[in-house]
Structure formats: C-alpha cells, structure tokens
Design a protein around this motif. Structure first.
Motif, PDB file in Angstrom:
ATOM      1  N   ASN A   1       0.825  -1.204   0.000  1.00 18.06           N
ATOM      2  CA  ASN A   1       0.000   0.000   0.000  1.00 18.06           C
ATOM      3  C   ASN A   1       0.866   1.263   0.000  1.00 18.06           C
ATOM      4  O   ASN A   1       0.453   2.302   0.482  1.00 18.06           O
ATOM      5  CB  ASN A   1      -0.934   0.021   1.215  1.00 18.06           C
ATOM      6  CG  ASN A   1      -2.001  -1.034   1.101  1.00 18.06           C
ATOM      7  OD1 ASN A   1      -2.421  -1.368   0.011  1.00 18.06           O
ATOM      8  ND2 ASN A   1      -2.423  -1.567   2.229  1.00 18.06           N
ATOM      9  N   LEU A   2       2.067   1.163  -0.522  1.00 14.83           N
ATOM     10  CA  LEU A   2       2.959   2.313  -0.594  1.00 14.83           C
ATOM     11  C   LEU A   2       2.831   2.971  -1.952  1.00 14.83           C
ATOM     12  O   LEU A   2       2.552   2.317  -2.958  1.00 14.83           O
ATOM     13  CB  LEU A   2       4.411   1.867  -0.367  1.00 14.83           C
ATOM     14  CG  LEU A   2       4.705   1.294   1.015  1.00 14.83           C
ATOM     15  CD1 LEU A   2       6.120   0.775   1.052  1.00 14.83           C
ATOM     16  CD2 LEU A   2       4.498   2.333   2.085  1.00 14.83           C
ATOM     17  N   TYR A   3       3.072   4.289  -1.974  1.00 15.30           N
ATOM     18  CA  TYR A   3       2.990   5.050  -3.217  1.00 15.30           C
ATOM     19  C   TYR A   3       4.318   5.771  -3.428  1.00 15.30           C
ATOM     20  O   TYR A   3       5.038   6.095  -2.484  1.00 15.30           O
ATOM     21  CB  TYR A   3       1.841   6.067  -3.145  1.00 15.30           C
ATOM     22  CG  TYR A   3       0.491   5.400  -3.126  1.00 15.30           C
ATOM     23  CD1 TYR A   3      -0.178   5.110  -4.302  1.00 15.30           C
ATOM     24  CD2 TYR A   3      -0.105   5.034  -1.924  1.00 15.30           C
ATOM     25  CE1 TYR A   3      -1.401   4.476  -4.282  1.00 15.30           C
ATOM     26  CE2 TYR A   3      -1.325   4.395  -1.892  1.00 15.30           C
ATOM     27  CZ  TYR A   3      -1.971   4.121  -3.074  1.00 15.30           C
ATOM     28  OH  TYR A   3      -3.190   3.486  -3.058  1.00 15.30           O
ATOM     29  N   CYS A   4       4.628   6.054  -4.698  1.00 18.83           N
ATOM     30  CA  CYS A   4       5.863   6.745  -5.044  1.00 18.83           C
ATOM     31  C   CYS A   4       5.838   8.169  -4.461  1.00 18.83           C
ATOM     32  O   CYS A   4       4.814   8.853  -4.482  1.00 18.83           O
ATOM     33  CB  CYS A   4       6.014   6.778  -6.565  1.00 18.83           C
ATOM     34  SG  CYS A   4       7.508   7.616  -7.110  1.00 18.83           S
ATOM     35  N   TYR A   5       6.998   8.607  -3.989  1.00 14.60           N
ATOM     36  CA  TYR A   5       7.099   9.906  -3.339  1.00 14.60           C
ATOM     37  C   TYR A   5       6.895  11.042  -4.342  1.00 14.60           C
ATOM     38  O   TYR A   5       6.339  12.075  -4.013  1.00 14.60           O
ATOM     39  CB  TYR A   5       8.471  10.022  -2.663  1.00 14.60           C
ATOM     40  CG  TYR A   5       8.669  11.290  -1.893  1.00 14.60           C
ATOM     41  CD1 TYR A   5       7.978  11.510  -0.708  1.00 14.60           C
ATOM     42  CD2 TYR A   5       9.539  12.276  -2.353  1.00 14.60           C
ATOM     43  CE1 TYR A   5       8.158  12.683   0.002  1.00 14.60           C
ATOM     44  CE2 TYR A   5       9.721  13.448  -1.649  1.00 14.60           C
ATOM     45  CZ  TYR A   5       9.038  13.642  -0.467  1.00 14.60           C
ATOM     46  OH  TYR A   5       9.215  14.797   0.225  1.00 14.60           O
ATOM     47  N   TRP A   6       7.321  10.844  -5.612  1.00 13.05           N
ATOM     48  CA  TRP A   6       7.209  11.914  -6.611  1.00 13.05           C
ATOM     49  C   TRP A   6       5.932  11.824  -7.441  1.00 13.05           C
ATOM     50  O   TRP A   6       5.197  12.785  -7.571  1.00 13.05           O
ATOM     51  CB  TRP A   6       8.418  11.890  -7.549  1.00 13.05           C
ATOM     52  CG  TRP A   6       9.637  12.530  -6.965  1.00 13.05           C
ATOM     53  CD1 TRP A   6       9.699  13.264  -5.835  1.00 13.05           C
ATOM     54  CD2 TRP A   6      10.935  12.475  -7.504  1.00 13.05           C
ATOM     55  NE1 TRP A   6      10.979  13.657  -5.601  1.00 13.05           N
ATOM     56  CE2 TRP A   6      11.760  13.198  -6.626  1.00 13.05           C
ATOM     57  CE3 TRP A   6      11.512  11.893  -8.617  1.00 13.05           C
ATOM     58  CZ2 TRP A   6      13.116  13.364  -6.846  1.00 13.05           C
ATOM     59  CZ3 TRP A   6      12.859  12.054  -8.836  1.00 13.05           C
ATOM     60  CH2 TRP A   6      13.658  12.779  -7.950  1.00 13.05           C
ATOM     61  N   CYS A   7       5.679  10.681  -8.033  1.00 11.76           N
ATOM     62  CA  CYS A   7       4.556  10.602  -8.993  1.00 11.76           C
ATOM     63  C   CYS A   7       3.296   9.987  -8.375  1.00 11.76           C
ATOM     64  O   CYS A   7       2.291   9.856  -9.054  1.00 11.76           O
ATOM     65  CB  CYS A   7       4.964   9.819 -10.236  1.00 11.76           C
ATOM     66  SG  CYS A   7       5.300   8.074  -9.934  1.00 11.76           S
TER      67      CYS A   7
END
Length: 157
Positions: A123-129
C-alpha cells in the motif's frame, strides 16, 4: 289378496323407493373418498408384495440397482464431476520450469535484487509521482520511489 300384493301396505306408490335411492346415493357420496382410500391402500399393498417377491427372486439385480443409486447420489452430493474436471485440467496445464541461475550465468542487465530493500507493504505510493508501488519499488532516505522516478533521480544527479 292379489298375487301382486307383497303384504306391504305402501299406499304412496313408488315414492318410497325414490327416497331410499336418494339416501343410498348420499351415503355413497359421503363414504366414497374412504372407499377410494381403501382401494388405493389395497393396490399399494399388492404392488409392495409384488416388488418384494421380485426382490427375493433377483437379489443380485437388487444389489446392482442399490449400488447404482448410491453412486448417483455420491456423484451429485459430493460434486464429483466438477472436481474431476478440475483435476484433469490441472494435469493438462503446462508445469512451471525451474531455472537455477548460477553466479557465472547471471546477466549484468538484471538488477541486483539482494541489495534492494524489502518493502513490507504493497500500500505504498511513489514519493514523486504517487504511483502505487509493487515489486518495482526503491527506497532512499525513508522515501519510496518507482523505477521511472529512480531512473530520473539517477540521470539528474
């Protein structure tokens, strides 16, 4: 007395026999369902006796019939037909082939998976996009990046 005289003193003519007939018909109508039930029970009794007599004369046929009924019950109760199809399809599916890569055969194009940090959650998301991360996730300074953002980071540095 005349020869037609029975000794009955019925002065009403034939009216007595009509009332008797009507009463007989009403009694018969009242007990008709019970008579039919008795006749039906008798026919069922005769059929049961005939079946038991046939069973006594043909015990092997009776055993085969009972086994057939039990088999049909088992097929539908335990859902054996779908289970058999699943088993047959599993046999026909191609099996996965294991490939053991030795240290000498590893391509340099493959990323070094041993140095990649294990990310416990999907459930992690990219910090930039803000793209949802899966297996292609990289971690740097506690922030997680996807492959594209990691490549941009390397080209900008």
């Amino acid at each position: 007395m005349s020869e037609y005289d029975d000794g009955n003193n019925d002065s009403g003519g034939s009216g007595g026999s009509i009332i008797g007939t009507i009463i007989s018909i009403l009694i018969l109508a009242a007990i008709w369902p019970y008579l039919m039930a008795i006749v039906g029970l008798y026919i069922a009794y005769l059929a049961a006796i005939a079946i038991l007599e046939w069973m006594a004369q043909n015990p092997l046929s009776v055993v085969f019939i009972l086994l057939g009924i039990f088999c049909i019950y088992a097929i539908f109760h335990y859902r054996l037909i779908p289970k058999t199809w699943r088993w047959m399809i599993a046999l026909l599916k191609p099996k996965a082939v294991e490939v053991h890569l030795s240290q000498y055969a590893v391509n340099s194009e493959l990323p070094d998976l041993a140095s990649r940090k294990f990310i416990p959650s999907t459930n992690l998301y990219c910090y930039w996009c803000t793209k949802k991360l899966g297996i292609q996730a990289w971690e740097k300074n506690g922030k997680y990046y996807c492959d594209e953002c990691k490549a941009r980071q390397l080209t900008n540095a």
